[in-house]
Write a protein that holds these residues in place. Structure first.
Motif, PDB file in Angstrom:
ATOM      1  N   LEU A  39     -32.603   8.466  23.244  1.00  0.00           N
ATOM      2  CA  LEU A  39     -32.229   9.542  24.118  1.00  0.00           C
ATOM      3  C   LEU A  39     -31.210  10.303  23.680  1.00  0.00           C
ATOM      4  O   LEU A  39     -30.849  11.564  23.637  1.00  0.00           O
ATOM      5  CB  LEU A  39     -32.278   8.686  25.471  1.00  0.00           C
ATOM      6  N   PHE A  40     -30.192   9.268  23.246  1.00  0.00           N
ATOM      7  CA  PHE A  40     -28.644   9.910  22.879  1.00  0.00           C
ATOM      8  C   PHE A  40     -29.128  10.680  21.489  1.00  0.00           C
ATOM      9  O   PHE A  40     -28.089  11.616  21.465  1.00  0.00           O
ATOM     10  CB  PHE A  40     -27.669   8.872  22.784  1.00  0.00           C
ATOM     11  N   LEU A  50     -25.737  12.630  20.045  1.00  0.00           N
ATOM     12  CA  LEU A  50     -24.928  11.808  20.706  1.00  0.00           C
ATOM     13  C   LEU A  50     -25.162  10.584  20.139  1.00  0.00           C
ATOM     14  O   LEU A  50     -24.784   9.321  20.751  1.00  0.00           O
ATOM     15  CB  LEU A  50     -24.719  11.747  22.005  1.00  0.00           C
ATOM     16  N   PHE A  90     -24.934  17.340  31.537  1.00  0.00           N
ATOM     17  CA  PHE A  90     -26.434  17.664  31.270  1.00  0.00           C
ATOM     18  C   PHE A  90     -27.041  17.654  32.551  1.00  0.00           C
ATOM     19  O   PHE A  90     -26.683  16.728  33.508  1.00  0.00           O
ATOM     20  CB  PHE A  90     -27.001  16.734  30.184  1.00  0.00           C
ATOM     21  N   MET A  92     -31.786   3.007  31.314  1.00  0.00           N
ATOM     22  CA  MET A  92     -32.269   4.672  31.453  1.00  0.00           C
ATOM     23  C   MET A  92     -31.636   5.167  32.916  1.00  0.00           C
ATOM     24  O   MET A  92     -30.909   6.306  32.628  1.00  0.00           O
ATOM     25  CB  MET A  92     -33.656   4.603  31.754  1.00  0.00           C
ATOM     26  N   LEU A 139     -21.864  20.750  23.185  1.00  0.00           N
ATOM     27  CA  LEU A 139     -23.050  20.686  22.294  1.00  0.00           C
ATOM     28  C   LEU A 139     -23.615  22.001  22.229  1.00  0.00           C
ATOM     29  O   LEU A 139     -24.131  22.581  21.512  1.00  0.00           O
ATOM     30  CB  LEU A 139     -24.118  19.853  22.922  1.00  0.00           C
ATOM     31  N   TYR A 198     -29.726  14.162  21.986  1.00  0.00           N
ATOM     32  CA  TYR A 198     -28.636  15.198  22.435  1.00  0.00           C
ATOM     33  C   TYR A 198     -27.516  15.348  21.269  1.00  0.00           C
ATOM     34  O   TYR A 198     -26.501  15.629  21.380  1.00  0.00           O
ATOM     35  CB  TYR A 198     -27.896  14.362  23.625  1.00  0.00           C
ATOM     36  N   LEU A 229     -24.995  10.969  31.100  1.00  0.00           N
ATOM     37  CA  LEU A 229     -25.497  12.117  30.798  1.00  0.00           C
ATOM     38  C   LEU A 229     -25.225  13.153  31.414  1.00  0.00           C
ATOM     39  O   LEU A 229     -24.793  14.364  31.324  1.00  0.00           O
ATOM     40  CB  LEU A 229     -27.025  12.303  30.029  1.00  0.00           C
TER      41      LEU A 229
END
Lengths: 323, 136
Positions: A62-63, A68, B134, B122, A122, A66, B129
């Motif tokens: 997941l990171f 990250l 985001f 999660m 970003l 991004y 995030l």
């Protein structure tokens, strides 16, 4: 999942420096990044038996999506310690990993500028990358450390666009003579892109340098040389490449006869390359007058004669130049 | 009781009890002494008649819960539980705070394969995030 255009970002300094955060939605350049848009991660996880999935792998994936990924080990540590999201967010910002990933923000702090949120950061990086790639700029500039430098120096993507455009004009699109004049100015081909992309000078100063090289290149195209001081002077007066090309073509046409006549009519003010540059590039009335006097003197010398077959200075200048 | 007794020794003890050379109470007392020395943080409870398995029960329950294991999957011999029972702070035997025990369980690689780890990761990752700007 997508990166929201939060609207906060760098503003084109226009050479004057400074930065403000425009209102949300006012930045058309800011791309909306689609991240994990298909929900791949969740899908993968939901279909896996426990033994085959690993929460840390999922977090890393997941990171990574991004950009990250370097923060994942620290987040794992915090989650293992039972910290909640709010605590993690705060603690993360103090970590060396976070500071390294968002190094531009550290520079911004030092420069007294407002830091960007990670999403803004970003997005700014993505805009830089897109600009560089689409303009064929050397991949060596497409690095996080380079982006951090620009972010730290408050270079907005719109401003970078101007710099990239000038870098392209100074490198891949530069005629050989312009390139040669850049060399004479001490900006060699190897360092030229870097000069335009990294230079701390404001954009107008870079534009001036490009114009200066183009004026010098236009002179070289016509086998003429112009001093760095003169080319800079005309660049400062707003002379562009096309105007310089046109002017130096005329100067090259006129100059041999002008020099000859100046020698013949020694009593008159000499008309040389400098005089003609002043007239055609500097719009100097005095220079124009000097040339016209020379022309008139020549015309007077020919009066009373048939003039047939004679190529006079006046004729050479053509109808566009008054005598 | 939390003390391991080899089968041969167990046989001997039983024979001695049957032969009248020993008693159940004396064997239990012996085992309690051993357990108390093994788990000094709980020596007073053990010596007052509490079983080590009772003392370990909250740890075992929480570990099984976090690791999503069925009842009986863990016992006092499980390394995580044993580690909790033999916890020391500044060199002194003491009861391990449940918060620290949970953190220790979460550091077990098996936790990363559980649903609650997935959910925790999660949920928190998404919140982080979001905090980063985001949006979903």
């Amino acid at each position: 999942m997508a990166v929201q255009n939060s609207g906060a970002i760098l503003r084109d300094r226009g050479g004057a420096g400074g930065i403000t955060r425009p209102p949300p939605g006012s930045l058309p350049w800011l791309p909306v990044q689609k991240i994990d848009a298909s929900g791949v991660l969740e899908k993968e996880l939901s279909g896996m038996p426990g033994s085959e999935r690993d929460a840390y792998a999922a977090l890393t994936t997941l990171f990574n999506s991004y950009g990250l990924g370097s923060l994942a080990p620290t987040i794992l540590k915090y989650l293992q310690n039972g910290y909640g999201a709010d605590t993690i967010t705060i603690l993360l910002q103090q970590t060396p990993e976070y500071k390294a990933r968002f190094a531009g923000n550290e520079a911004r702090k030092k420069n007294g500028l407002q830091v960007l949120t990670p999403a803004e950061y970003l997005s700014t990086e993505a805009s830089y990358r897109q600009l560089l790639v689409s303009n064929g700029i050397d991949p060596s500039f497409q690095t996080q450390s380079q982006y951090a430098q620009w972010i730290g120096d408050d270079i907005a993507p719109t401003e970078l666009q101007s710099r990239v455009s000038m870098a392209v004009q100074a490198t891949t699109q530069a005629p050989p003579t312009v390139s040669q004049y850049f060399d004479e100015l001490g900006i060699t081909v190897g360092e030229r892109a870097s000069y335009f992309l990294n230079d701390k000078n404001p954009t107008p100063a870079l534009q001036l340098k490009l114009n200066q090289a183009q004026i010098g290149g236009a002179a070289l195209e016509n086998n003429l040389n112009v001093s760095a001081a003169d080319s800079l002077k005309y660049a400062q007066m707003g002379v562009g490449y096309n105007q310089a090309q046109s002017a130096y073509q005329r100067i090259a046409d006129i100059l041999p006869d002008a020099l000859k006549l100046s020698t013949i009519y020694g009593s008159q003010q000499a008309v040389n390359q400098g005089t003609l540059q002043e007239e055609f590039l500097g719009n100097s009335g005095q220079a124009q007058l000097a040339r016209e006097r020379l022309s008139q003197q020549e015309t007077a010398a020919f009066s009373g004669q048939s003039g047939v077959g004679q190529k006079t200075f006046a004729q050479q200048l053509g109808a566009s130049t008054s005598f | 009781m939390g003390v391991f007794m080899p089968e041969a020794q167990l046989d001997t003890q039983i024979k001695q009890i049957i032969g009248g050379q020993s008693s159940v109470q004396s064997v239990l007392a012996q085992l309690r002494t051993q357990a108390a020395s093994m788990y000094p943080a709980y020596s007073s409870q053990i010596n007052s008649g509490m079983n080590v398995s009772d003392i370990a029960s909250p740890y075992i329950g929480r570990a099984q819960q976090l690791l999503e294991m069925g009842p009986g999957a863990m016992n006092i011999q499980s390394p995580l539980v044993k580690q909790a029972l033999q916890y020391t702070l500044d060199g002194k035997p003491t009861a391990m705070p449940m918060y620290d025990f949970e953190n220790a369980v979460r550091k077990d690689p098996r936790w990363l394969q559980t649903d609650n780890a997935q959910d925790s990761f999660m949920a928190n990752a998404h919140r982080v995030l979001q905090d980063f700007g985001f949006a979903y």
